[in-house]
Write a protein that holds these residues in place. Structure first.
Motif, short mmCIF file in Angstrom:
data_model
loop_
_atom_site.label_atom_id
_atom_site.label_comp_id
_atom_site.label_asym_id
_atom_site.label_seq_id
_atom_site.Cartn_x
_atom_site.Cartn_y
_atom_site.Cartn_z
N LYS A 1 -8.05 7.65 -3.71
CA LYS A 1 -8.72 6.98 -4.83
C LYS A 1 -8.03 5.67 -5.23
CE LYS A 1 -6.38 9.81 -8.27
NZ LYS A 1 -6.55 10.77 -9.33
N ALA A 2 -6.87 5.36 -4.63
CA ALA A 2 -6.18 4.10 -4.91
C ALA A 2 -6.96 2.95 -4.28
CB ALA A 2 -4.76 4.13 -4.36
N ASP A 3 -6.87 1.78 -4.90
CA ASP A 3 -7.49 0.59 -4.32
C ASP A 3 -6.68 0.11 -3.11
OD1 ASP A 3 -9.59 0.24 -6.32
OD2 ASP A 3 -7.91 -0.17 -7.67
N ILE A 4 -5.36 0.21 -3.22
CA ILE A 4 -4.45 -0.16 -2.14
C ILE A 4 -3.74 1.12 -1.73
CG2 ILE A 4 -2.45 -1.54 -1.47
CD1 ILE A 4 -3.31 -3.57 -3.65
N ILE A 5 -4.12 1.67 -0.57
CA ILE A 5 -3.59 2.93 -0.09
C ILE A 5 -2.43 2.66 0.85
CG2 ILE A 5 -4.08 5.06 1.15
CD1 ILE A 5 -7.07 4.57 0.36
N ILE A 6 -1.26 3.17 0.51
CA ILE A 6 -0.07 3.01 1.36
C ILE A 6 0.00 4.25 2.25
CG2 ILE A 6 2.40 2.59 1.44
CD1 ILE A 6 2.17 1.53 -1.43
N ALA A 7 -0.65 4.17 3.38
CA ALA A 7 -0.80 5.32 4.27
C ALA A 7 0.51 5.72 4.95
CB ALA A 7 -1.86 5.02 5.32
N ASP A 8 1.41 4.75 5.18
CA ASP A 8 2.64 5.05 5.91
C ASP A 8 3.82 5.36 5.00
OD1 ASP A 8 2.83 2.44 4.98
OD2 ASP A 8 3.85 1.69 6.77
N ALA A 9 3.58 5.57 3.72
CA ALA A 9 4.66 5.86 2.77
C ALA A 9 4.99 7.35 2.79
CB ALA A 9 4.24 5.45 1.36
N HIS B 1 6.66 10.74 0.59
CA HIS B 1 6.27 11.31 -0.70
C HIS B 1 7.07 10.75 -1.88
CE1 HIS B 1 3.16 14.08 0.51
NE2 HIS B 1 3.85 14.29 1.61
N SER B 2 7.94 9.78 -1.64
CA SER B 2 8.60 9.11 -2.77
C SER B 2 7.63 8.16 -3.47
CB SER B 2 9.86 8.36 -2.33
OG SER B 2 9.54 7.24 -1.52
N VAL B 3 6.52 7.84 -2.80
CA VAL B 3 5.44 7.05 -3.41
C VAL B 3 4.43 8.03 -3.98
CG1 VAL B 3 3.58 5.38 -3.01
CG2 VAL B 3 5.77 5.12 -1.82
N SER B 4 4.12 7.88 -5.26
CA SER B 4 3.18 8.79 -5.92
C SER B 4 1.75 8.53 -5.46
CB SER B 4 3.27 8.61 -7.43
OG SER B 4 4.54 9.02 -7.90
N ASP B 5 0.88 9.50 -5.74
CA ASP B 5 -0.53 9.34 -5.39
C ASP B 5 -1.11 8.07 -6.01
OD1 ASP B 5 -0.50 11.63 -3.89
OD2 ASP B 5 -1.45 12.87 -5.41
N ILE B 6 -0.86 7.88 -7.29
CA ILE B 6 -1.16 6.61 -7.97
C ILE B 6 0.17 6.16 -8.55
CG2 ILE B 6 -2.41 5.44 -9.82
CD1 ILE B 6 -4.21 6.28 -7.48
N HIS B 7 0.78 5.19 -7.92
CA HIS B 7 2.15 4.80 -8.23
C HIS B 7 2.23 3.67 -9.26
CE1 HIS B 7 6.40 5.19 -6.89
NE2 HIS B 7 6.47 3.99 -7.44
N LEU B 8 1.44 2.63 -9.05
CA LEU B 8 1.48 1.50 -9.97
C LEU B 8 0.15 0.78 -10.01
CD1 LEU B 8 2.74 -1.81 -8.76
CD2 LEU B 8 3.12 0.06 -7.21
N GLU B 9 0.06 -0.11 -10.99
CA GLU B 9 -1.13 -0.94 -11.17
C GLU B 9 -0.69 -2.39 -11.08
OE1 GLU B 9 -4.26 -0.19 -14.39
OE2 GLU B 9 -3.03 -1.80 -15.22
N ILE B 10 -1.44 -3.16 -10.31
CA ILE B 10 -1.19 -4.61 -10.19
C ILE B 10 -2.36 -5.33 -10.84
CG2 ILE B 10 -0.97 -6.57 -8.62
CD1 ILE B 10 -0.06 -4.60 -6.46
N THR B 11 -2.04 -6.26 -11.72
CA THR B 11 -3.08 -7.09 -12.32
C THR B 11 -2.74 -8.54 -12.04
OG1 THR B 11 -3.48 -5.50 -14.09
CG2 THR B 11 -4.22 -7.76 -14.48
N GLN B 12 -3.73 -9.27 -11.54
CA GLN B 12 -3.59 -10.72 -11.38
C GLN B 12 -4.31 -11.35 -12.56
OE1 GLN B 12 -5.46 -12.55 -7.97
NE2 GLN B 12 -4.12 -14.31 -8.10
N ASP B 13 -3.56 -12.10 -13.37
CA ASP B 13 -4.17 -12.69 -14.57
C ASP B 13 -4.96 -13.95 -14.21
OD1 ASP B 13 -2.33 -14.84 -14.41
OD2 ASP B 13 -1.06 -14.08 -16.02
N ALA B 14 -5.56 -14.54 -15.21
CA ALA B 14 -6.43 -15.71 -15.01
C ALA B 14 -5.69 -16.90 -14.41
CB ALA B 14 -7.08 -16.10 -16.33
#
Length: 115
Positions: free
Chosen positions: A11-19, A21-34
């Protein structure tokens, strides 16, 4: 503004397939501002999100702005915003969406699905 969820889950937008289990299912959110700056927020990940600032790794708790090529640690997985966005572009080229959710690659906004 563009916002993307990053992690191992489908369900992540950016799936880190080769990580590992130290990477969580949903680990962080990235926002690019205006203005094109990138803001990270840790999503209560089990092993934390860290930014390399000089010789030190600073933990991202409440959120912080980071550079496109600034080194990041998601658990034990080392990456950068540029590398994460490259994963997003490859996914959109291959499938255009995943699990019925589609985001506009330019705006990051969810595109309503027609049934």
């Amino acid at each position: 503004m563009k916002t993307f969820l990053v992690g191992r889950a489908q369900k992540a937008d950016i799936i880190i397939a080769d990580a590992d289990h130290s990477v969580s299912d949903i680990h962080l959110e990235i926002t690019q501002d205006a203005k094109g700056y990138y803001y990270l927020v840790d999503c209560n990940s089990a092993n934390g999100t860290f930014c390399k600032r000089g010789p030190h790794w600073d933990r991202v708790k409440e959120g912080t702005y980071v550079g496109l090529d600034e080194l990041l640690l998601l658990g034990k997985y080392q990456t950068s915003i540029r590398k994460l966005l490259a994963i997003l572009k490859v996914k959109h080229k291959k499938t255009g969406s995943h699990l019925g959710l589609q985001r506009d690659p330019d705006t990051g906004e969810i595109i309503p699905q027609r049934r």
